[in-house]
Design a protein around this motif. Structure first.
Motif: not given
Length: 388
Positions: A303-310
């Motif tokens: 989830c954190g990774g997906l938020r970091s890429i938009g």
């Protein structure tokens, strides 16, 4: 409220369809990060495997068991008292071959063809398919994001509630990851009593509630024993999915009738599996916290990774899944899932396979380590799928 009926078309299980897609990618030399099926990759405890292994060496253990051995019922009794503060008599406990099998069959002894059963939308497919097997008409209760995916009992028309014979409820919820509290369950008990509805609650994920919160049992709420039963499973809690060890628990009259029905189609759980379940329930319980921390680390990475890429994906509250609204530029959920697989090698489940209100969402299973989750996010970012 939408209704589905027995004579409607039944398609192949979504997970079989996705497996076909995965095999096609692998056949052409691609790499797949499979986040579709919720099968734990964590290992069972050694003492559980040893209990099963030793029991399997005894030829006497290959005979029909014709029911649950007393030691198993006592282990389940102690589990529920220790974990949930719920006291169960032995006649309130029975094993089933996984919660899916239990929910598939539980309507059959209680529902007549044409009766109404209420089930969630979105919801795990067996919640609707089980009642359909009994010939029931299924009324779908909407679970909406703006209401934290909790059933709104005020939305259910009194005439529909009065007609319903049974309702299937599940929290922590698959696929939405929503969690219900004691206040919600109290409203559920009141609603069920008022309209004389049998509640079947699926409680497979109460030990996978994250961020320091603690899951509860529906049966811990005053009055719940009067209106229903709960399914609980060792599959995800103890990493025993293939052992198919779950339990129906609660109202003794419901358990008695359900047991009598199942005795016509099942001669009891394999004794080594019963002994493995006893070992899991009576042995060290630190596996539960290890699993919870493990899934939370994976959730944070994904989830954190997906938020970091938009891609604005909220953290899952519980379960071993993540529920995500598809990127705004996509309008077709299935097409997005296929394009995601083709361009990134990441495989997830289209939300509409869990019901019409799952349209526009996907479900990811937290079944690979955090570094692999990071790889998935990197692949999505590099593919440009979120940008166009």
């Amino acid at each position: 409220m939408k209704y589905i009926r027995r004579n409607e078309d039944v398609d192949k299980n979504i997970f079989n369809q996705l497996e076909d897609c995965r095999q096609q990618v692998l056949a052409r030399g691609g790499d797949v990060i499979n986040l579709s099926v919720g099968t734990p990759d964590f290992q069972p405890d050694v003492h559980v495997m040893e209990a099963v292994s030793e029991a399997a060496k005894n030829p006497e253990n290959y005979k029909y068991t014709l029911g649950d051995i007393p030691e198993l019922k006592e282990a389940v009794h102690n589990w529920y008292e220790r974990r949930y503060g719920v006291s169960l008599e032995h006649n309130q406990i029975m094993s089933v071959n996984g919660s899916q099998e239990g929910i598939a069959h539980v309507a059959l002894p209680f529902v007549q063809p044409g009766d109404l059963v209420l089930a969630p939308d979105p919801g795990y497919p067996i919640f609707s398919f089980g009642p359909i097997l009994a010939g029931a008409e299924v009324g779908l209760m909407p679970l909406r994001e703006e209401k934290d995916y909790l059933i709104d009992f005020d939305e259910i028309e009194p005439s529909i509630a009065d007609a319903a014979k049974m309702m299937v409820v599940s929290y922590p919820n698959n696929p939405t990851t929503a969690v219900a509290d004691e206040e919600f369950y109290s409203r559920l008990v009141f609603f069920a009593k008022k309209h004389d509805i049998l509640v079947v609650h699926d409680n497979a994920y109460s030990d996978l509630v994250m961020d320091g919160e603690r899951g509860i049992s529906f049966l811990s709420v005053p009055g719940a024993m009067e209106v229903g039963i709960e399914m609980n499973s060792l599959s995800k809690t103890y990493n025993l999915t293939g052992m198919r060890t779950s339990f129906a628990l609660g109202n003794e009259k419901v358990i008695e009738k359900f047991y009598a029905f199942r005795s016509q189609i099942d001669y009891g759980m394999f004794r080594p599996a019963q002994l493995g379940a006893i070992a899991a329930l009576n042995g060290p319980q630190d596996i539960i916290e290890r699993n919870r921390k493990g899934y939370q680390a994976r959730r944070d990475a994904l989830c954190g990774g997906l938020r970091s890429i938009g891609w604005d994906v909220p953290d899952a509250k519980a379960t071993m899944f993540v529920w995500a609204k598809i990127p705004e530029r996509f309008t077709d959920t299935g097409a997005f899932v296929l394009e995601l697989l083709d361009r990134t090698g990441v495989l997830c489940v289209p939300g509409d396979s869990f019901g019409e209100l799952g349209t526009g969402y996907v479900r990811f299973a937290l079944v690979v380590p955090p570094d692999r989750m990071t790889d998935a996010c990197r692949s999505m970012d590099e593919s440009g799928i979120l940008k166009g």
